[in-house]
Design an enzyme around this catalytic site. Structure first.
Site, PDB file in Angstrom:
ATOM      1  N   LYS A 119       3.432  24.144 -18.147  1.00  0.00           N
ATOM      2  CA  LYS A 119       2.807  22.773 -17.648  1.00  0.00           C
ATOM      3  C   LYS A 119       3.338  22.246 -15.927  1.00  0.00           C
ATOM      4  CE  LYS A 119       2.679  18.463 -17.816  1.00  0.00           C
ATOM      5  NZ  LYS A 119       2.009  17.860 -16.605  1.00  0.00           N
ATOM      6  N   GLY A 179      12.722  18.195 -13.253  1.00  0.00           N
ATOM      7  CA  GLY A 179      11.288  17.096 -13.055  1.00  0.00           C
ATOM      8  C   GLY A 179      12.957  15.226 -12.844  1.00  0.00           C
ATOM      9  N   THR A 211      15.051  12.281 -13.793  1.00  0.00           N
ATOM     10  CA  THR A 211      16.422  11.989 -14.877  1.00  0.00           C
ATOM     11  C   THR A 211      16.201  11.105 -15.919  1.00  0.00           C
ATOM     12  OG1 THR A 211      17.835  12.089 -12.803  1.00  0.00           O
ATOM     13  CG2 THR A 211      18.122  11.473 -15.053  1.00  0.00           C
ATOM     14  N   GLU A 212      14.565  10.250 -15.754  1.00  0.00           N
ATOM     15  CA  GLU A 212      13.889   9.347 -16.740  1.00  0.00           C
ATOM     16  C   GLU A 212      13.243   9.916 -17.393  1.00  0.00           C
ATOM     17  OE1 GLU A 212      11.109   7.260 -14.742  1.00  0.00           O
ATOM     18  OE2 GLU A 212      10.642   6.027 -16.412  1.00  0.00           O
ATOM     19  N   GLY A 244      13.540  13.096 -18.195  1.00  0.00           N
ATOM     20  CA  GLY A 244      14.484  14.246 -18.591  1.00  0.00           C
ATOM     21  C   GLY A 244      15.148  13.487 -19.425  1.00  0.00           C
ATOM     22  N   GLU A 294      16.884  19.912 -15.355  1.00  0.00           N
ATOM     23  CA  GLU A 294      16.745  20.014 -13.883  1.00  0.00           C
ATOM     24  C   GLU A 294      16.234  18.551 -13.099  1.00  0.00           C
ATOM     25  OE1 GLU A 294      18.878  21.855 -12.086  1.00  0.00           O
ATOM     26  OE2 GLU A 294      18.384  24.046 -13.234  1.00  0.00           O
ATOM     27  N   CYS A 317      14.779  17.954  -4.505  1.00  0.00           N
ATOM     28  CA  CYS A 317      15.484  16.983  -5.938  1.00  0.00           C
ATOM     29  C   CYS A 317      17.045  17.072  -5.218  1.00  0.00           C
ATOM     30  CB  CYS A 317      15.899  17.941  -6.274  1.00  0.00           C
ATOM     31  SG  CYS A 317      15.735  19.725  -6.646  1.00  0.00           S
ATOM     32  N   GLU A 352      17.292   7.440  -6.264  1.00  0.00           N
ATOM     33  CA  GLU A 352      16.615   8.436  -5.548  1.00  0.00           C
ATOM     34  C   GLU A 352      15.183   8.427  -5.634  1.00  0.00           C
ATOM     35  OE1 GLU A 352      14.898  11.454  -8.241  1.00  0.00           O
ATOM     36  OE2 GLU A 352      15.715  13.503  -6.725  1.00  0.00           O
TER      37      GLU A 352
HETATM   38  P1  NAP Z   1       8.429  13.530 -13.721  1.00  0.00           P
HETATM   39  O1  NAP Z   1       7.863  12.053 -14.056  1.00  0.00           O
HETATM   40  O2  NAP Z   1       9.543  13.817 -14.384  1.00  0.00           O
HETATM   41  O3  NAP Z   1       7.414  14.869 -14.119  1.00  0.00           O
HETATM   42  C1  NAP Z   1       8.148  16.235 -14.424  1.00  0.00           C
HETATM   43  C2  NAP Z   1       6.962  16.993 -14.625  1.00  0.00           C
HETATM   44  O4  NAP Z   1       7.243  16.307 -16.543  1.00  0.00           O
HETATM   45  C3  NAP Z   1       5.464  16.434 -14.661  1.00  0.00           C
HETATM   46  O5  NAP Z   1       4.795  18.107 -15.506  1.00  0.00           O
HETATM   47  C4  NAP Z   1       5.195  15.497 -15.628  1.00  0.00           C
HETATM   48  O6  NAP Z   1       3.590  15.466 -15.798  1.00  0.00           O
HETATM   49  C5  NAP Z   1       5.692  15.676 -17.053  1.00  0.00           C
HETATM   50  N1  NAP Z   1       5.799  14.442 -17.534  1.00  0.00           N
HETATM   51  C6  NAP Z   1       6.066  13.244 -17.993  1.00  0.00           C
HETATM   52  N2  NAP Z   1       6.351  12.366 -18.752  1.00  0.00           N
HETATM   53  C7  NAP Z   1       6.975  13.453 -19.427  1.00  0.00           C
HETATM   54  C8  NAP Z   1       7.081  13.596 -20.711  1.00  0.00           C
HETATM   55  N3  NAP Z   1       7.105  11.907 -20.992  1.00  0.00           N
HETATM   56  N4  NAP Z   1       7.287  14.443 -21.657  1.00  0.00           N
HETATM   57  C9  NAP Z   1       7.207  15.560 -21.800  1.00  0.00           C
HETATM   58  N5  NAP Z   1       6.709  15.815 -19.560  1.00  0.00           N
HETATM   59  C10 NAP Z   1       6.378  14.799 -18.954  1.00  0.00           C
HETATM   60  O7  NAP Z   1       9.226  13.522 -12.606  1.00  0.00           O
HETATM   61  P2  NAP Z   1       7.870  14.132 -10.903  1.00  0.00           P
HETATM   62  O8  NAP Z   1       8.120  13.185 -10.040  1.00  0.00           O
HETATM   63  O9  NAP Z   1       6.488  14.834 -11.433  1.00  0.00           O
HETATM   64  O10 NAP Z   1       9.053  14.969 -10.140  1.00  0.00           O
HETATM   65  C11 NAP Z   1      10.069  13.980  -9.208  1.00  0.00           C
HETATM   66  C12 NAP Z   1      11.529  14.815  -9.803  1.00  0.00           C
HETATM   67  O11 NAP Z   1      12.241  16.044 -10.339  1.00  0.00           O
HETATM   68  C13 NAP Z   1      12.439  14.155  -9.104  1.00  0.00           C
HETATM   69  O12 NAP Z   1      12.962  12.956  -9.884  1.00  0.00           O
HETATM   70  C14 NAP Z   1      13.675  15.584  -8.399  1.00  0.00           C
HETATM   71  O13 NAP Z   1      14.768  15.137  -8.121  1.00  0.00           O
HETATM   72  C15 NAP Z   1      13.408  15.918  -9.792  1.00  0.00           C
HETATM   73  N6  NAP Z   1      13.222  17.265  -9.222  1.00  0.00           N
HETATM   74  C16 NAP Z   1      14.589  18.242 -10.015  1.00  0.00           C
HETATM   75  C17 NAP Z   1      14.837  19.726  -9.498  1.00  0.00           C
HETATM   76  C18 NAP Z   1      15.763  19.840  -9.965  1.00  0.00           C
HETATM   77  O14 NAP Z   1      16.300  21.542  -9.950  1.00  0.00           O
HETATM   78  N7  NAP Z   1      16.581  19.493 -10.263  1.00  0.00           N
HETATM   79  C19 NAP Z   1      13.289  20.186  -8.703  1.00  0.00           C
HETATM   80  C20 NAP Z   1      12.473  19.186  -8.318  1.00  0.00           C
HETATM   81  C21 NAP Z   1      12.008  18.261  -8.898  1.00  0.00           C
HETATM   82  P3  NAP Z   1       2.893  15.084 -14.973  1.00  0.00           P
HETATM   83  O15 NAP Z   1       2.849  15.229 -13.482  1.00  0.00           O
HETATM   84  O16 NAP Z   1       1.791  14.427 -15.334  1.00  0.00           O
HETATM   85  O17 NAP Z   1       3.272  13.555 -15.021  1.00  0.00           O
END
Ligand code: NAP
Ligand code: MG
Length: 489
Positions: A195, A247, A249-250, A252, A269, A303, A400
């Site tokens: 997804k 994605g 931490t919240e 996660g 991650e 990230c 972050e």
């Molecule tokens: P996010 O809000 O956590 O979303 C990540 C993914 O999870 C999206 O596909 C999102 O869908 C989905 N999602 C949202 N709520 C969910 C739930 N309750 N259950 C399952 N899936 C859910 O993160 P983001 O804002 O898209 O991305 C930014 C974050 O990713 C940053 O904190 C960044 O540090 C982190 N990141 C980490 C790495 C690493 O390798 N460590 C790499 C890249 C990014 P939607 O898009 O529809 O909300």
């Protein structure tokens, strides 16, 4: 004759270079995209679609299906079926051919993928063309090579696939994150349901088309689109054996709770708050260039972005001046222009988050410097921003921001640098800039971060494992470690 040594070049970021826009004509974007289930594009049971927009112009690019729980049920069944009947039994050397074919097709269609990535996500075309797409292809090539050598990777441990993997990825590197997730899973004999993020689904859907073209058996790779609730339905589905999430931490933490006690294998991650550390013996021009790349690459939507800078006090003034000078030369604007350094912020929502933190920084008493770049009136943009006078406890030093905002602090000794660098809830990455090898070894052994770069930053290779400590998550992607996440051994 004029004294050239005192001449300081003044850049006007909007006017120094003639526009060099990449053509959009190669990008074939359909008006509407369905869900990719069992090798076919299928209408969602929800009958609902959402818009994906170009954040650089705010124009709607396409409508994308929103998968609900019934769709998730169907797609997991398709993946299970493909696992039981075909992929789980296929010899590694046969699986490798398919994965290799995906890599080759990405290379062949690299330009189209790069243009679509930039249109949908706002990152500069130079990055999607030179980094995202080739690195994604490399990932498939690399794991194609492992598919028939798993016994050598884990000798005497009878490595076996897990089954069906549910994979959820963010919006900052949409195609690359899809590659990081899909390639090792397939190499190990698992089938997948991926997804992508709501704001950047298009390259994953293009990848679905490419997977059809590669003739992968139906159901081996399935791609469903939707928002957070689609992701949650996938995570909670009893038919999957593994959850791989990249994605915030919240989210996660929510997933970790949901998976606890279910027997599903999990890798997370998550976020980061990396420090770049410049010692007074470092080649300062190179270090400044590395810091600029570390935080402004992809608008700071990284990230492992070097979102904090620690500078040794004796060179602080020099480094700060160099940073400010360099900031003024960065070109902010149309991501499709090949000269652009900083493109569009991925969404209005993310721009609001960044602007909120810029306000918080000022309220906390830090001093702000922003480049004088003129930004486009339409679309989501943010000027590259520096904060000095930052205290360790300030929110802009701890949380972050995920945008082009750098918090700068000073230090006197190696110990102080290590203490400050480690003093956040995260532990994903760090950078060290020094002329002394011994200092690099000392620092790298004491920095609590999954990746430490020395005299460079943001370098990636499929062979190197990537992942974090503390609130940055657990498990590794890439390299041999990345295989372990998709196997029973
Ligand atoms: P996010 O809000 O956590 O979303 C990540 C993914 O999870 C999206 O596909 C999102 O869908 C989905 N999602 C949202 N709520 C969910 C739930 N309750 N259950 C399952 N899936 C859910 O993160 P983001 O804002 O898209 O991305 C930014 C974050 O990713 C940053 O904190 C960044 O540090 C982190 N990141 C980490 C790495 C690493 O390798 N460590 C790499 C890249 C990014 P939607 O898009 O529809 O909300
Ligand atoms: Mg978009």
């Amino acid at each position: 004759m004029a004294k050239t040594s005192t001449l300081r070049l003044k850049f006007d970021s909007t006017r120094t270079l003639a526009p060099a826009p990449e053509s959009k004509s190669i990008a074939k974007i359909a008006e509407r995209y369905e869900l990719f289930i069992n090798g076919k594009f299928e209408k969602p049971a929800s009958k609902k679609y959402f818009n994906t927009v170009n954040p650089a112009t705010e124009e709607v690019l396409s409508k994308v299906a929103a998968a609900n729980a019934a769709d998730v049920d169907k797609v997991v069944m398709a993946a299970r079926n493909a696992y039981n009947k075909v992929w789980g039994k296929m010899p590694g050397k046969e699986r490798a051919k398919y994965i290799f074919r995906i890599a080759r097709l990405i290379q062949e269609r690299a330009r189209e993928f790069a243009v679509i990535e930039t249109l949908d996500g706002g990152k500069p075309i130079r990055e999607s063309r030179d980094f995202d797409v080739p690195t994604a292809a490399n990932h498939f090539f690399y794991y194609a090579g492992w598919a028939d050598k798993l016994e050598y990777a884990f000798p005497n441990r009878n490595p076996q696939p897990l089954g069906v993997a549910g994979q959820i990825i963010p919006w900052n590197f949409p195609l690359l994150m899809a590659a990081w997730k899909i390639a090792p899973a397939l190499a190990c004999g698992n089938t997948v349901v991926l997804k992508p993020a709501e704001t950047t689904p298009l390259t994953a859907l293009k990848l679905a088309e490419l997977i059809q073209e590669a003739d992968l058996p139906p159901g081996v790779v399935n791609i469903i689109t939707g928002a957070g609730d689609t992701g949650a339905a996938l995570v909670n589905h009893p038919g999957i054996n593994k959850v791989a999430f990249t994605g915030s931490t919240e989210v996660g933490k929510i997933i970790q709770k949901a998976v606890a006690g279910t027997g599903k294998k999990l890798t997370l991650e998550l976020g980061g708050k990396a420090a770049n550390i410049i010692f007074d013996d470092a080649p300062l021009d190179q270090a400044v260039e590395g810091v600029i790349n570390g935080i402004f690459f992809n608008q700071g939507h990284v990230c492992c972005a070097g979102s904090r800078l620690l500078v040794q006090e004796s060179v602080y003034k020099q480094v700060l001046q160099k940073l400010k000078d360099r900031l003024e030369t960065l070109i902010v604007g149309d991501p499709m222009d090949k000269n652009t350094d900083i493109g569009a912020i991925n969404s209005r929502q993310q721009l609001e988050v960044i602007n909120k933190y810029i306000k918080i920084g000022q309220q906390e008493g830090a001093e702000m410097f922003q480049s004088s770049a003129v930004i486009p009136k339409k679309g989501f943009y943010c000027r590259p921003t520096l904060f000095t006078n930052v205290a360790q406890s300030n929110r802009i030093a701890q949380e972050e921001i995920f945008g082009p905002v750098l918090s700068i602090q000073t230090f006197r000794t190696e110990d102080e640098a290590i203490e400050k660098a480690n003093n956040t809830p995260f532990g994903l990455s760090a950078g060290v800039w020094t002329d002394k090898g011994s200092k690099i070894f000392n620092m790298t052994s004491k920095l609590k971060a999954g990746v430490v770069w020395a005299n460079t930053y943001n370098k990636f290779d499929p062979v190197s494992p990537f992942g974090g400590f503390k609130e940055s998550g657990f498990g590794r992607e890439g390299g041999l470690h990345g295989l372990g996440a998709y196997l029973k051994v």
